[in-house]
Design a protein around this motif. Sequence first.
Motif, PDB file in Angstrom:
ATOM      1  N   ASN A  55     -88.054  17.374 -35.518  1.00  0.00           N
ATOM      2  CA  ASN A  55     -87.657  16.812 -34.224  1.00  0.00           C
ATOM      3  C   ASN A  55     -87.857  15.305 -34.179  1.00  0.00           C
ATOM      4  OD1 ASN A  55     -87.055  19.393 -33.326  1.00  0.00           O
ATOM      5  ND2 ASN A  55     -89.032  19.687 -32.334  1.00  0.00           N
ATOM      6  N   LEU A  56     -88.848  14.806 -34.895  1.00  0.00           N
ATOM      7  CA  LEU A  56     -89.149  13.377 -34.880  1.00  0.00           C
ATOM      8  C   LEU A  56     -88.280  12.575 -35.843  1.00  0.00           C
ATOM      9  CD1 LEU A  56     -93.071  13.425 -34.764  1.00  0.00           C
ATOM     10  CD2 LEU A  56     -91.479  13.209 -32.860  1.00  0.00           C
ATOM     11  N   ALA A  57     -87.485  13.243 -36.659  1.00  0.00           N
ATOM     12  CA  ALA A  57     -86.698  12.547 -37.677  1.00  0.00           C
ATOM     13  C   ALA A  57     -85.623  11.671 -37.039  1.00  0.00           C
ATOM     14  CB  ALA A  57     -86.050  13.557 -38.617  1.00  0.00           C
ATOM     15  N   ASN A  58     -85.492  10.455 -37.535  1.00  0.00           N
ATOM     16  CA  ASN A  58     -84.430   9.537 -37.129  1.00  0.00           C
ATOM     17  C   ASN A  58     -84.061   8.659 -38.314  1.00  0.00           C
ATOM     18  OD1 ASN A  58     -86.478   7.557 -37.268  1.00  0.00           O
ATOM     19  ND2 ASN A  58     -86.957   7.843 -35.087  1.00  0.00           N
ATOM     20  N   GLU A  59     -83.150   7.716 -38.110  1.00  0.00           N
ATOM     21  CA  GLU A  59     -82.689   6.892 -39.212  1.00  0.00           C
ATOM     22  C   GLU A  59     -83.807   6.058 -39.829  1.00  0.00           C
ATOM     23  OE1 GLU A  59     -81.411   7.110 -36.308  1.00  0.00           O
ATOM     24  OE2 GLU A  59     -79.329   7.793 -36.477  1.00  0.00           O
ATOM     25  N   ALA A  60     -84.814   5.726 -39.051  1.00  0.00           N
ATOM     26  CA  ALA A  60     -85.875   4.856 -39.555  1.00  0.00           C
ATOM     27  C   ALA A  60     -86.877   5.590 -40.432  1.00  0.00           C
ATOM     28  CB  ALA A  60     -86.593   4.182 -38.386  1.00  0.00           C
ATOM     29  N   ASN A  61     -87.190   6.820 -40.079  1.00  0.00           N
ATOM     30  CA  ASN A  61     -88.255   7.526 -40.817  1.00  0.00           C
ATOM     31  C   ASN A  61     -87.751   8.713 -41.621  1.00  0.00           C
ATOM     32  OD1 ASN A  61     -87.700   9.495 -38.899  1.00  0.00           O
ATOM     33  ND2 ASN A  61     -89.496   9.045 -37.669  1.00  0.00           N
ATOM     34  N   ILE A  62     -86.439   8.891 -41.757  1.00  0.00           N
ATOM     35  CA  ILE A  62     -85.915  10.078 -42.449  1.00  0.00           C
ATOM     36  C   ILE A  62     -86.295  10.071 -43.922  1.00  0.00           C
ATOM     37  CG2 ILE A  62     -83.698   8.957 -42.842  1.00  0.00           C
ATOM     38  CD1 ILE A  62     -84.408  12.706 -42.213  1.00  0.00           C
ATOM     39  N   SER A  63     -86.368   8.916 -44.528  1.00  0.00           N
ATOM     40  CA  SER A  63     -86.708   8.883 -45.954  1.00  0.00           C
ATOM     41  C   SER A  63     -88.135   9.359 -46.185  1.00  0.00           C
ATOM     42  CB  SER A  63     -86.533   7.461 -46.498  1.00  0.00           C
ATOM     43  OG  SER A  63     -87.342   6.551 -45.770  1.00  0.00           O
ATOM     44  N   ILE A 117     -86.607  24.442 -46.255  1.00  0.00           N
ATOM     45  CA  ILE A 117     -85.189  24.285 -46.598  1.00  0.00           C
ATOM     46  C   ILE A 117     -84.342  24.270 -45.332  1.00  0.00           C
ATOM     47  CG2 ILE A 117     -83.263  25.365 -47.803  1.00  0.00           C
ATOM     48  CD1 ILE A 117     -85.294  26.407 -49.824  1.00  0.00           C
ATOM     49  N   GLN A 118     -84.691  25.107 -44.361  1.00  0.00           N
ATOM     50  CA  GLN A 118     -83.969  25.076 -43.093  1.00  0.00           C
ATOM     51  C   GLN A 118     -84.174  23.742 -42.377  1.00  0.00           C
ATOM     52  OE1 GLN A 118     -85.206  28.438 -40.791  1.00  0.00           O
ATOM     53  NE2 GLN A 118     -84.408  29.947 -42.241  1.00  0.00           N
ATOM     54  N   ALA A 119     -85.369  23.191 -42.491  1.00  0.00           N
ATOM     55  CA  ALA A 119     -85.627  21.879 -41.879  1.00  0.00           C
ATOM     56  C   ALA A 119     -84.790  20.795 -42.545  1.00  0.00           C
ATOM     57  CB  ALA A 119     -87.119  21.552 -41.979  1.00  0.00           C
ATOM     58  N   ILE A 120     -84.627  20.881 -43.867  1.00  0.00           N
ATOM     59  CA  ILE A 120     -83.775  19.908 -44.558  1.00  0.00           C
ATOM     60  C   ILE A 120     -82.342  20.018 -44.066  1.00  0.00           C
ATOM     61  CG2 ILE A 120     -82.842  19.261 -46.816  1.00  0.00           C
ATOM     62  CD1 ILE A 120     -85.501  20.127 -48.045  1.00  0.00           C
ATOM     63  N   GLY A 121     -81.881  21.233 -43.855  1.00  0.00           N
ATOM     64  CA  GLY A 121     -80.535  21.417 -43.330  1.00  0.00           C
ATOM     65  C   GLY A 121     -80.372  20.832 -41.939  1.00  0.00           C
ATOM     66  N   ARG A 122     -81.382  20.989 -41.092  1.00  0.00           N
ATOM     67  CA  ARG A 122     -81.315  20.397 -39.750  1.00  0.00           C
ATOM     68  C   ARG A 122     -81.274  18.879 -39.812  1.00  0.00           C
ATOM     69  NH1 ARG A 122     -85.969  22.216 -36.079  1.00  0.00           N
ATOM     70  NH2 ARG A 122     -85.034  20.517 -34.863  1.00  0.00           N
ATOM     71  N   CYS A 123     -82.064  18.298 -40.700  1.00  0.00           N
ATOM     72  CA  CYS A 123     -82.041  16.839 -40.861  1.00  0.00           C
ATOM     73  C   CYS A 123     -80.669  16.364 -41.319  1.00  0.00           C
ATOM     74  CB  CYS A 123     -83.105  16.405 -41.863  1.00  0.00           C
ATOM     75  SG  CYS A 123     -84.805  16.646 -41.285  1.00  0.00           S
ATOM     76  N   ALA A 124     -80.053  17.112 -42.226  1.00  0.00           N
ATOM     77  CA  ALA A 124     -78.733  16.741 -42.710  1.00  0.00           C
ATOM     78  C   ALA A 124     -77.684  16.848 -41.614  1.00  0.00           C
ATOM     79  CB  ALA A 124     -78.347  17.620 -43.894  1.00  0.00           C
ATOM     80  N   THR A 125     -77.847  17.800 -40.721  1.00  0.00           N
ATOM     81  CA  THR A 125     -76.887  17.972 -39.628  1.00  0.00           C
ATOM     82  C   THR A 125     -77.060  16.902 -38.558  1.00  0.00           C
ATOM     83  OG1 THR A 125     -76.916  20.356 -40.021  1.00  0.00           O
ATOM     84  CG2 THR A 125     -76.016  19.599 -37.919  1.00  0.00           C
ATOM     85  N   GLN A 127     -80.024  24.101 -34.392  1.00  0.00           N
ATOM     86  CA  GLN A 127     -80.853  23.652 -33.286  1.00  0.00           C
ATOM     87  C   GLN A 127     -82.289  24.104 -33.485  1.00  0.00           C
ATOM     88  OE1 GLN A 127     -79.081  25.197 -29.742  1.00  0.00           O
ATOM     89  NE2 GLN A 127     -77.458  23.662 -29.693  1.00  0.00           N
ATOM     90  N   SER A 128     -83.157  23.446 -32.763  1.00  0.00           N
ATOM     91  CA  SER A 128     -84.560  23.822 -32.797  1.00  0.00           C
ATOM     92  C   SER A 128     -84.774  25.110 -32.012  1.00  0.00           C
ATOM     93  CB  SER A 128     -85.430  22.703 -32.200  1.00  0.00           C
ATOM     94  OG  SER A 128     -86.766  23.123 -32.072  1.00  0.00           O
TER      95      SER A 128
END
Length: 1013
Positions: A371-379, A401-409, A584-585
Amino acid sequence: MIESGWSIVLSCPSLVYFIDTKMDDLIMMLESNKESLKLEAMKRIVGLIAKGKNAYELFPAVVKNVASKNIELKKLVYVYLVRYAEEQQDLALLSISTFQRALKDPNQLIRASALRVLSSIRVPIIVPIMMLAIKEAATDLSPYVRKTAAHAIQKLYSLDPDQKEHLIEVIEKLLKDKSTLVAGSVVMAFEEVCPDRIDLIHKNYRKLCNLLVDVEEWGQVVIIHMLTRYARTQFVSPWREDAVFDENSEKTFYDSEGRRVDQSKPYIMDPDHRLLLRNTKPLLQSRNTAVVMAVSQLYWHLAPKHELSIITKSLVRLLRSHREVQYIVLQNIATMSIQRKGMFEPFMKSFYVRSTDATHIKTLKLEILTNLANEANISTILRELQTYVKSQDKAFAAATIQAIGRCATNISEVTDTCLNGLVLLLSNRDETVVAESVVVIKKLLQTQPSQHSDIIKHMAKLFDSITVPMARASILWLMGEYCEHVPKNAPDVLRKMAKTFISEEDIVKLQTVNLAAKLYLSNSKQTKLLTQYILNLGKYDQNYDIRDRTRFIRQLIVPNEKSGALSRYARRILMAPKPAPVLQSAFKDRDRFQLGTLSHTLNSQSNGYLELSDWPAVAPDQSVRIVEVVELAGAPLLGKSKPGKSAEKFYSDSEEEEEEEGSSSEDSSSSSKSESESESEENSDDSNKSSSSESDSEKKKKTLKNKKLQQQKPDSKDRYCHDLALFLSQSHLFFLNKFLVVFKFNLRCIANVHYSKKKALLLFIMTKFFSIHIVLAFSNQFVANCRCSLLCLCVFLACQFDAVSWHVRVSLQASFPVFVPETSHELLHRMTGKGLSAQYRFTRQPCIYGNSMVSLQLTLSNSSDQALENIHISEKSSTGQNIHRFNAIERLEPQASVTVSMGVDFNDSTQAANFQLCVSIQPAVGELLLPITMTEADFTKEQGKLLGMNESSATITMTPENISSQSVNRKVVSVANLGVIPSSQENIHSVPRRCLNLTKPTFWNVIKKTNCS
C-alpha cells in the motif's frame, strides 16, 4: 513433570476415590464450627476455581456460610456464588434474604458483592428485587457500589428487556456521577441498554471529556468509542477544504446565543469538538494498547486530515507488543494506509518482515508495504520483496508474488521489470512459487497481451513441468484467450491435454474444454477431431459440472438441426474481449466499519455493532451541552421565594423607560438627545399631547407608554427597588447591579409593611450601606477582597433587617476574614524535589471549588538549570480527603515561579493531606473554621440554646501592652479564621464560627478581657 504425572494418575481408577475424599474433606471443613477451618476451605475452593477445576458439588455447603459474620469468609463465599449462582439457581434463591441484608452492610465491599451475586441469579421472579437493589445502590455513598450497580444494569437488561425504561432512569442518574470509578461502567451500561439515547449525553459531554484522563483504562476505551459516535452526530465534518482550525477559540464555548452555522462562512471547529480531541491526545501515551487504539480510531474518524500524523508514532510503538496486539494494529494500519499513504511512509522500515514473525503478521506487513509503494520508494520495496520470495514459508512466498503483481499493476513504470522477474521465477524449484507466478503473470498479461507473446510461448513450454492445478489451469486459459498470438503452441498444448484429460483435476478439465472450444472456432482444421474427442470424454465424466459444460459447448459450437440461433453467436460469446483484472488490497472495503472493532477485524458486521453515522450537513443546537450553574446554597436569602415569582424579571419594560426618563430629565449631558426629548414629551401636560406636528404612529406609541406608566402602583416592590437603584447610581455605580438583586428579593419580606415605614426602612439600609463603604475605604486590601465577592456586604445588609425589627428568620451565613496571614510554609524543598520547590499558604477566602474545602495558594519555583515539564498532582489523596487539583503546568522555565490555587476538604480534621509529589499539608485548627456574621442579640440567643456538654474554658496571661481591644482581636484573628461581633460591654469579645463541613455553629468562643500585670 507434575502435569504429566497428574495425567497418568487420571487414568487410574483409584483417582476417583482420591477426588471424592478431597471434596468430603472440604465439606467437613465448611460445616465445622471453627471460622479458621471454613476460611481455609474457601481459600482452597477459590484456588480450585482459579485453576479451572469444577467445584460445583460444594455449592450446598458453601451457601450455608453466606450469613457468616467473618468479612473475609463472606467475601470468598460471594466470589464462589458469583461463579455458580446461575447454575444453582434454586439453592441461590434460598439466600436472597441474606443478600438483601448484606446490601445494608457498612462494608462497601460486602454491599457490592451482595449486589453482584444477586444480579448473577438469572431467575425472572426476582427481577423486582434486583431493580430495587440497583436503584438503592445507584445512590450509595461508595463509588465502588455505584460502579457495581452500573454492571448489574446490563445483567438485568439481558434478563428482562421490559425493564428498559426504569434502567434508563438509573443510567441517567449515574451519568451525572462525578466519580471516575463510575464513569466507564455507566457508559458501558448506556451502550448496552440505550445507545440511541444521545440526549442523555448532552449535559454530561464536557464532564466525560474532562474526566477521561482519570478514568480506569477499560473505561476509557468504552467512553472514547461512545464519544466517537456522539461526535459524528453533533459536529460538522472537519474535512472541508475551507476549514479553519482555531485552538484558542473559546468565545463560543460558554456562549449559547448566536451559534448557528452559516453555510456561506468558512468552517470553524466547534469548541466541544476541539475539547474532545485535546483531552484524548494525552492518552496516546497510555500503556494500554486498547486505549491507544481507541484514541487512534477517534482521530481517524473525527480529526482534521492534517492532524492524523499525531497517531502514527503511537501505532508504530504498538508493533513492539505481543503478536496478538500486532495483528489487530497491523489490520487497522493496513486500512489507514490505503487512504493515507503519507502517514506511515516515514516509518516504512518498521513494517519490514522479521524472521521470527508469524505468517499472519508477515502477510499484514507485506500488505502495508504494498500500500505504501509509490514511484519514489518502489525500488527499495522490490528489493525487499525479492528477499521474501526466497522464504521457506510457502504461504508467505506466494503472498509476496501477489504483492509484486499489485506493485506492477499500480505503478506502470515497473510493470515490465516485475513481469520479467516473475518469468524468472517460473524456473524455480518450488512448485508453489512457480504456480503463483503463473497466476500473477496471467493477470498482468491481460493488460498488454500483444506485447508479451513471447512470455505466453515460454509458459507453454513449461506446461509439462508444472504440476499445480491452478497454475496449469491459468496456462490453459492464456492459451485459449490469446490463441491467435500463439497459433502453433496452442494446438500442441491441447493435444497433450487430450492424453491426460482423465487424470487431471476438475479445474484443469474445465479449462481444457474451454481451450478446445476456442481453438475449434479459430483453427478448426487442426483441432476439430481433438475437440470432438475431448467433448466425448467430458460427456461421461464423473463431475456433473464438467458434463454440463461439455453438453453446453457442444450445442454452442457444433451446428446441427437442434441448435438454434445461439450457435451463430458462439464466437462472440467465447472470444469476447475480457477486462483486465484489478489487483486490489483485501482491506479496501474494510473502511466501512469503525476501526478497532470486531466487525473491522472479521470484515463482517458482528452482533451488537453500532455504525458510525454520516456527518450532519448543519450542526445541531450546541446549547444542549451547556450545563446551568446552580447557585450556592449559602446565598444571603431572608425568606423562601414562591415558585410563581422565581422566574419573573427584575426590570420590566416600563421601569426601564422610567429610568431613562429620570436620567434624561436630571442629566443634560445624556448620550441620546432624541430619547430624552421624547421622554420629556410623555411627562408634559395634555396640551403637548395635542401637538399637530405629531404623527399617528407616534401617538400610538405614546398611548402604549402611558398605559404602562399608569399600570405601575406607587407602593409596588419594583418601584421601591427602582427608587433605591436611582439613589445608589448617583453616588456609587460599582455596587449598583449587584445590590439591586439583593434588595429586590429582600423587599418581598416586607410586603406587608406600611408605605411610610417602607421608605424609612429603605433610607436606613442606604445609610448603613454608605457607612460601611466609607469605613472599608480605609483598608485597600479589604476593599479588594470585598470586590472579589459580593458575599460579605450582602450578608451584612441581610443581618441589618433584624436590627430594624423586621419579623424575619435570620440565617447564619459565612463572612470574609478579618485578617489574612501572608506567611508561607515550605511544602517541598528544592533538594528533595530535584530543583522544584513549593510553598503554600492559607488564603482564608471562600473556596470556589466547594463549600467544604479550604482554599490554598501554592507557589512553585524552579531553582534548577533545566526546564521542568508537566507539573501536576496525578492522583487523589490516599488518606481520603477530597482534593481539587490545579491544572497541569506544561513547562516551568529555570529560575521561574508560578502561583496556583487548589482546594482541600480536610473533613474538619487536622489529618495531613498527602499528594503524589511526596509532600503533605497539615492544616492548623484555626484554618478549618469559617467566620459568621451576626448581631450581638442573635449571639446571645443562640448561645443560650447550647447545652454546655462541649464547653471548655481557659485562662491566659497577657502583658499590659496587649490588653487593648484591638490587640486582643488582632491576636485572635491571626491565629484562627474568626469574626468579631461588636459588643456593648468592653470586657467581653464574642467570636462565632462554624466548621467548613457543617451548616450550623458547633460551639461559640467567648473571650473575657481581664486586667493583669
